[in-house]
Design a protein around this motif. Structure first.
Motif, PDB file in Angstrom:
ATOM      1  N   ARG A 566      55.706 -90.712  30.232  1.00 14.18           N
ATOM      2  CA  ARG A 566      56.069 -89.322  30.516  1.00 14.18           C
ATOM      3  C   ARG A 566      57.342 -89.182  31.339  1.00 14.18           C
ATOM      4  O   ARG A 566      57.851 -88.066  31.483  1.00 14.18           O
ATOM      5  CB  ARG A 566      54.904 -88.633  31.247  1.00 14.18           C
ATOM      6  N   SER A 567      57.834 -90.236  31.880  1.00 13.73           N
ATOM      7  CA  SER A 567      59.025 -90.164  32.715  1.00 13.73           C
ATOM      8  C   SER A 567      60.285 -90.350  31.888  1.00 13.73           C
ATOM      9  O   SER A 567      60.260 -90.921  30.794  1.00 13.73           O
ATOM     10  CB  SER A 567      58.962 -91.226  33.809  1.00 13.73           C
ATOM     11  N   THR A 568      61.391 -89.845  32.433  1.00 10.58           N
ATOM     12  CA  THR A 568      62.690 -90.084  31.815  1.00 10.58           C
ATOM     13  C   THR A 568      63.152 -91.510  32.073  1.00 10.58           C
ATOM     14  O   THR A 568      63.747 -92.141  31.218  1.00 10.58           O
ATOM     15  CB  THR A 568      63.717 -89.093  32.384  1.00 10.58           C
ATOM     16  N   GLY A 569      62.886 -91.993  33.269  1.00  5.21           N
ATOM     17  CA  GLY A 569      63.280 -93.365  33.628  1.00  5.21           C
ATOM     18  C   GLY A 569      62.511 -93.830  34.836  1.00  5.21           C
ATOM     19  O   GLY A 569      61.761 -93.065  35.466  1.00  5.21           O
ATOM     20  N   HIS A 570      62.688 -95.090  35.188  1.00  5.10           N
ATOM     21  CA  HIS A 570      62.001 -95.641  36.350  1.00  5.10           C
ATOM     22  C   HIS A 570      62.846 -96.770  36.932  1.00  5.10           C
ATOM     23  O   HIS A 570      63.725 -97.322  36.264  1.00  5.10           O
ATOM     24  CB  HIS A 570      60.603 -96.153  35.985  1.00  5.10           C
ATOM     25  N   MET A 571      62.583 -97.124  38.178  1.00  2.85           N
ATOM     26  CA  MET A 571      63.307 -98.178  38.865  1.00  2.85           C
ATOM     27  C   MET A 571      62.344 -98.910  39.787  1.00  2.85           C
ATOM     28  O   MET A 571      61.595 -98.291  40.552  1.00  2.85           O
ATOM     29  CB  MET A 571      64.468 -97.590  39.681  1.00  2.85           C
ATOM     30  N   CYS A 572      62.345-100.216  39.706  1.00  3.36           N
ATOM     31  CA  CYS A 572      61.468-101.030  40.543  1.00  3.36           C
ATOM     32  C   CYS A 572      62.051-101.127  41.948  1.00  3.36           C
ATOM     33  O   CYS A 572      63.243-101.380  42.130  1.00  3.36           O
ATOM     34  CB  CYS A 572      61.306-102.426  39.951  1.00  3.36           C
ATOM     35  N   GLN A 573      61.166-100.955  42.931  1.00  4.78           N
ATOM     36  CA  GLN A 573      61.555-101.021  44.343  1.00  4.78           C
ATOM     37  C   GLN A 573      60.535-101.868  45.083  1.00  4.78           C
ATOM     38  O   GLN A 573      59.687-101.353  45.798  1.00  4.78           O
ATOM     39  CB  GLN A 573      61.622 -99.613  44.947  1.00  4.78           C
ATOM     40  N   GLY A 574      60.597-103.166  44.894  1.00  4.99           N
ATOM     41  CA  GLY A 574      59.655-104.056  45.562  1.00  4.99           C
ATOM     42  C   GLY A 574      58.240-103.823  45.090  1.00  4.99           C
ATOM     43  O   GLY A 574      57.922-104.004  43.906  1.00  4.99           O
ATOM     44  N   ASP A 575      57.371-103.392  46.010  1.00  6.11           N
ATOM     45  CA  ASP A 575      55.969-103.127  45.670  1.00  6.11           C
ATOM     46  C   ASP A 575      55.777-101.759  45.050  1.00  6.11           C
ATOM     47  O   ASP A 575      54.645-101.379  44.738  1.00  6.11           O
ATOM     48  CB  ASP A 575      55.093-103.236  46.928  1.00  6.11           C
ATOM     49  N   TRP A 576      56.868-101.003  44.872  1.00 11.50           N
ATOM     50  CA  TRP A 576      56.782 -99.654  44.344  1.00 11.50           C
ATOM     51  C   TRP A 576      57.595 -99.517  43.068  1.00 11.50           C
ATOM     52  O   TRP A 576      58.474-100.319  42.779  1.00 11.50           O
ATOM     53  CB  TRP A 576      57.310 -98.641  45.377  1.00 11.50           C
ATOM     54  N   VAL A 577      57.263 -98.467  42.314  1.00 11.07           N
ATOM     55  CA  VAL A 577      58.060 -98.074  41.156  1.00 11.07           C
ATOM     56  C   VAL A 577      58.450 -96.624  41.358  1.00 11.07           C
ATOM     57  O   VAL A 577      57.594 -95.769  41.621  1.00 11.07           O
ATOM     58  CB  VAL A 577      57.290 -98.239  39.833  1.00 11.07           C
ATOM     59  N   LEU A 578      59.743 -96.341  41.269  1.00  8.01           N
ATOM     60  CA  LEU A 578      60.258 -94.984  41.390  1.00  8.01           C
ATOM     61  C   LEU A 578      60.391 -94.379  40.003  1.00  8.01           C
ATOM     62  O   LEU A 578      61.064 -94.942  39.137  1.00  8.01           O
ATOM     63  CB  LEU A 578      61.615 -95.000  42.100  1.00  8.01           C
ATOM     64  N   PHE A 579      59.751 -93.240  39.760  1.00  2.47           N
ATOM     65  CA  PHE A 579      59.804 -92.545  38.473  1.00  2.47           C
ATOM     66  C   PHE A 579      60.558 -91.225  38.647  1.00  2.47           C
ATOM     67  O   PHE A 579      60.586 -90.652  39.736  1.00  2.47           O
ATOM     68  CB  PHE A 579      58.396 -92.234  37.954  1.00  2.47           C
ATOM     69  N   TRP A 580      61.144 -90.750  37.563  1.00  3.74           N
ATOM     70  CA  TRP A 580      61.749 -89.423  37.586  1.00  3.74           C
ATOM     71  C   TRP A 580      61.743 -88.800  36.192  1.00  3.74           C
ATOM     72  O   TRP A 580      61.683 -89.498  35.177  1.00  3.74           O
ATOM     73  CB  TRP A 580      63.171 -89.473  38.148  1.00  3.74           C
ATOM     74  N   CYS A 581      61.802 -87.471  36.170  1.00  2.00           N
ATOM     75  CA  CYS A 581      61.958 -86.687  34.939  1.00  2.00           C
ATOM     76  C   CYS A 581      63.157 -85.767  35.123  1.00  2.00           C
ATOM     77  O   CYS A 581      63.206 -84.993  36.091  1.00  2.00           O
ATOM     78  CB  CYS A 581      60.706 -85.855  34.652  1.00  2.00           C
ATOM     79  N   ASP A 582      64.116 -85.856  34.216  1.00  2.00           N
ATOM     80  CA  ASP A 582      65.309 -85.016  34.287  1.00  2.00           C
ATOM     81  C   ASP A 582      64.989 -83.576  33.908  1.00  2.00           C
ATOM     82  O   ASP A 582      64.138 -83.320  33.051  1.00  2.00           O
ATOM     83  CB  ASP A 582      66.389 -85.536  33.337  1.00  2.00           C
ATOM     84  N   ALA A 583      65.690 -82.649  34.533  1.00  2.00           N
ATOM     85  CA  ALA A 583      65.559 -81.234  34.193  1.00  2.00           C
ATOM     86  C   ALA A 583      65.978 -81.033  32.736  1.00  2.00           C
ATOM     87  O   ALA A 583      67.124 -81.276  32.365  1.00  2.00           O
ATOM     88  CB  ALA A 583      66.410 -80.390  35.126  1.00  2.00           C
ATOM     89  N   GLU A 584      65.041 -80.588  31.905  1.00  2.00           N
ATOM     90  CA  GLU A 584      65.285 -80.526  30.459  1.00  2.00           C
ATOM     91  C   GLU A 584      66.279 -79.431  30.085  1.00  2.00           C
ATOM     92  O   GLU A 584      67.100 -79.616  29.185  1.00  2.00           O
ATOM     93  CB  GLU A 584      63.956 -80.321  29.725  1.00  2.00           C
ATOM     94  N   ALA A 585      66.214 -78.282  30.753  1.00  2.00           N
ATOM     95  CA  ALA A 585      67.118 -77.184  30.401  1.00  2.00           C
ATOM     96  C   ALA A 585      68.568 -77.569  30.663  1.00  2.00           C
ATOM     97  O   ALA A 585      69.466 -77.214  29.885  1.00  2.00           O
ATOM     98  CB  ALA A 585      66.744 -75.934  31.191  1.00  2.00           C
ATOM     99  N   ARG A 586      68.823 -78.298  31.745  1.00  2.00           N
ATOM    100  CA  ARG A 586      70.184 -78.725  32.036  1.00  2.00           C
ATOM    101  C   ARG A 586      70.699 -79.677  30.968  1.00  2.00           C
ATOM    102  O   ARG A 586      71.859 -79.614  30.538  1.00  2.00           O
ATOM    103  CB  ARG A 586      70.238 -79.389  33.408  1.00  2.00           C
ATOM    104  N   LEU A 587      69.831 -80.573  30.518  1.00  2.00           N
ATOM    105  CA  LEU A 587      70.230 -81.511  29.468  1.00  2.00           C
ATOM    106  C   LEU A 587      70.537 -80.780  28.170  1.00  2.00           C
ATOM    107  O   LEU A 587      71.517 -81.100  27.478  1.00  2.00           O
ATOM    108  CB  LEU A 587      69.136 -82.547  29.241  1.00  2.00           C
ATOM    109  N   LYS A 588      69.694 -79.786  27.832  1.00  2.00           N
ATOM    110  CA  LYS A 588      69.927 -79.054  26.594  1.00  2.00           C
ATOM    111  C   LYS A 588      71.229 -78.259  26.663  1.00  2.00           C
ATOM    112  O   LYS A 588      71.973 -78.168  25.676  1.00  2.00           O
ATOM    113  CB  LYS A 588      68.735 -78.117  26.305  1.00  2.00           C
ATOM    114  N   THR A 589      71.510 -77.680  27.827  1.00  2.00           N
ATOM    115  CA  THR A 589      72.754 -76.922  27.975  1.00  2.00           C
ATOM    116  C   THR A 589      73.970 -77.831  27.820  1.00  2.00           C
ATOM    117  O   THR A 589      74.936 -77.505  27.110  1.00  2.00           O
ATOM    118  CB  THR A 589      72.786 -76.230  29.347  1.00  2.00           C
ATOM    119  N   GLU A 590      73.910 -78.975  28.482  1.00  2.00           N
ATOM    120  CA  GLU A 590      75.029 -79.910  28.388  1.00  2.00           C
ATOM    121  C   GLU A 590      75.148 -80.488  26.985  1.00  2.00           C
ATOM    122  O   GLU A 590      76.257 -80.682  26.472  1.00  2.00           O
ATOM    123  CB  GLU A 590      74.842 -81.036  29.408  1.00  2.00           C
TER     124      GLU A 590
END
Length: 636
Positions: A566-590
């Protein structure tokens, strides 16, 4: 500057493309979006299984362990009664020539060796349950063959259908309408028998026209419409007889009027009356004393409570704006019914003329059926999907997956079924004072199985809370905060929208609550600003500018697979994983602006430069909400 190992970005494409070779991006930060991947053509081998592919249909259902346990709880082998312990063999004294007594062991002749548990579980039949099925005729013989095959699949798995045949194209008041409906009913019976099932036409009326006596006097407000017909337990004798004989009852839409005449009525009224009547009859069977005249005393009697409502039409599921007219995957009737009905596109009234009537039928029937039940709107082209719904009670694809991924997925077609659940109300709370703190605390502790550190947690909520999405009576919740970014970065990326907690009670996991909650989260954060993100439950109703959503999860969290999808991307940070979802309306506009200039979105846009470093710095400093786990005493 972060080290190379700490900032390595795990890029993951949302769609399986033709070229699946590993790629290494030279960009320091990269974001993979399913919006930028090409459409994947359907697999030509993904066709409906033939009659001999029943096992293949089971495998395609791909049930999880929770799904399998739930199915076996309803249809699995009956538990064997405890076996009495066999008495010890008797010892018979025998006198020998040397006056030595020898004791010979003898086995009682009436005690048989108990079969192995595995053999007993295989030979013991499954429980048989019922489903109400509406066949929206007319269909060709080939189409009826496909429908009948699906009914046979369900019967093999223990779900016996009670079928009502409707034909909206047959003019009402026509002199031949009764004959035509009887003929249509017999066509369905013949189609079932050709597929190896035993079917019985029930041509007499089993429901009565008008509301049930006494029901209209209730002063309690209802969220559903009262059925326009009713039935009593004694009226179900023909259906009971067919089910007891191992036959599928098939009924035309007839009802008795006040003059005891059998007349044609709307098939939806017959379905609603049967659902209510069968639920009430099953409850009466369970409370009646077991005797010779009690239905529950018969070993061949099954529980009449319907577990599924299936509406088989030529149209398939309910069209959705979010998927450009492709069907809804999962509908929460409690919170989405009014919105779907009020915003139904007039063009869909021609292509899906019965969709709203079936939506109303599902809401009425599910109000009487058990909470674990579901309704199913399916095309005649998808008989194998009936198996998937029975075993998993889930849609073919999760409704909380990214819209771009769903739109280009080969499993999402015009014939993809729509699953309808009674669901839970979804509401958005924006003030801590409006939150039921004891219930939210209990939800978090039950879900995470840890003890909440109350004082610092609520102090932080008072300072940073953005909103809380609550499902039902705190069956689930999503807590979103606004995190302050370091000086010099907030102007570029704004305050960080952080998913602090996402929790669902264990007993509500697997019934659609997780997807309902995540869809509402999408509509309030990274999906905000899109026309189909109009959350009517106290949220912003689609008005506003979408924001990037960020959250973190332990690297060993088993839920991470769900987050990856469900995420747009992720990044490993040691014992953690950072997830994010990009704002879809901004992507569609661009994307639209670049498309007009014949340019494509790059993997690293200007607004993305440096944001991962900022997110990582902010998120990793957020304190834990839990009390430390007690340390075990050291061994001496």
């Amino acid at each position: 500057m972060l080290s190379h190992s700490a900032t390595r970005l795990s890029c993951r494409s949302s769609i399986n493309t033709a070229s699946r070779s590993a790629q290494t991006f030279k960009a320091f930060y990269a974001t993979i979006r399913s919006l930028r991947t090409p459409y994947e053509p359907p697999d030509p081998d993904d066709v409906e299984p033939s009659e001999k592919d029943f096992i293949l249909s089971l495998l395609r259902a791909n049930p999880s362990l929770r799904d399998t346990k739930s199915y076996l709880a309803s249809f699995g082998p009956r538990p064997l009664p405890p076996q009495p312990m066999a008495p010890r063999p008797a010892e018979i004294p025998v006198q020998t020539d040397k006056d030595v007594t020898v004791h010979l062991e003898t086995k009682p002749p009436d005690i048989k060796r108990a079969p192995s548990p595995v053999l007993a579980s295989i030979l013991n039949p499954v429980y048989r349950r019922t489903a109400l099925v509406k066949i929206q005729a007319p269909f060709t013989d080939r189409q009826l063959e496909s429908i009948a095959r699906g009914m046979v699949y369900l019967e093999k798995l223990g779900l016996v259908s009670v079928i009502v045949v409707e034909n909206d194209q047959l003019p009402r008041g026509d002199s031949r309408e009764r004959t035509a409906l009887v003929e249509e009913t017999m066509r369905v019976v013949n189609a079932l028998e050709k597929q190896g099932a035993r079917a019985r036409p029930v041509l007499g009326a089993v429901v009565r026209l008008g509301p049930k006596p006494g029901g209209e006097c209730s002063s309690e407000p209802r969220e559903y419409d009262e059925p326009e017909a009713h039935t009593f337990p004694g009226d179900l004798v023909h259906i009971r007889s067919a089910l007891r004989a191992g036959e599928i009852p098939v009924l035309p839409p007839f009802a008795l009027d006040s003059f005891c005449r059998s007349i044609r009525v709307d098939g939806n009224d017959v379905i609603a009356a049967l659902v209510r009547g069968m639920v009430e009859a099953a409850a009466l069977d369970r409370t009646s004393p077991v005797g010779e005249d009690s239905p529950s005393s018969s070993p061949d009697e099954m529980d009449l409570t319907p577990l599924r409502l299936m509406m088989i039409t030529r149209e398939g599921g309910i069209p959705s704006y979010a998927r450009q007219g492709m069907p809804h995957l999962l509908v929460n009737l409690t919170s989405e019914y009014d919105y779907i009905r009020d915003t139904f596109d007039p063009r869909w009234r021609l292509s899906h003329s019965t969709a709203l009537m079936n939506l109303k039928l599902a809401r009425t029937c599910l109000a009487y059926m058990p909470p674990t039940s579901s309704a199913f709107m399916v095309s005649h082209r998808s008989p194998s999907s009936l198996i998937g719904n029975l075993i998993t009670n889930k849609p073919a694809l999760s409704s909380s997956l990214p819209h771009a991924l769903l739109q280009s997925h080969r499993k999402l077609t015009a014939d993809t079924p729509t699953i309808l659940r009674h669901g839970l109300p979804i509401r958005v709370v924006r003030r801590v004072d409006d939150v039921d703190k004891p219930k939210l605390k209990d939800l978090l502790e039950q879900s995470f199985r840890r003890q909440l550190d109350d004082a610092p947690f609520w102090e932080r909520m008072e300072r940073d809370l953005d909103f809380v999405i609550v499902a039902g009576d705190y069956a689930g919740a999503a807590i979103v905060t606004r995190e302050r970014c370091p000086m010099g970065t907030s102007d570029a990326i704004g305050p960080l929208t952080y998913l602090d907690k996402f929790a669902v009670r264990p007993e509500h996991q697997g019934n659609g609550t997780v997807d309902f909650l995540w869809v509402a989260l999408h509509d309030e954060t990274y999906g905000l600003g899109l026309p189909f993100s109009a959350n009517p439950n106290g949220g912003k109703e689609g008005k506003g500018e979408g924001r990037d959503l960020v959250w973190r999860s332990r690297a060993d969290n088993p839920v991470n697979k769900w987050y990856f999808e469900r995420s747009t991307g992720h990044m490993c940070q040691g014992d953690w994983v950072l997830f994010w979802c990009d704002a879809e309306a901004r992507l569609k506009t661009e994307e639209g602006r670049r498309g007009a200039a014949r340019g494509a979105l790059s993997y690293l846009e200007d607004w993305e430069v440096g944001r991962l470093a900022t997110w990582s710095d902010v998120v990793m400093k957020i304190p834990s909400s839990w009390k430390p786990k007690p340390q075990l005493p050291a061994k001496k």
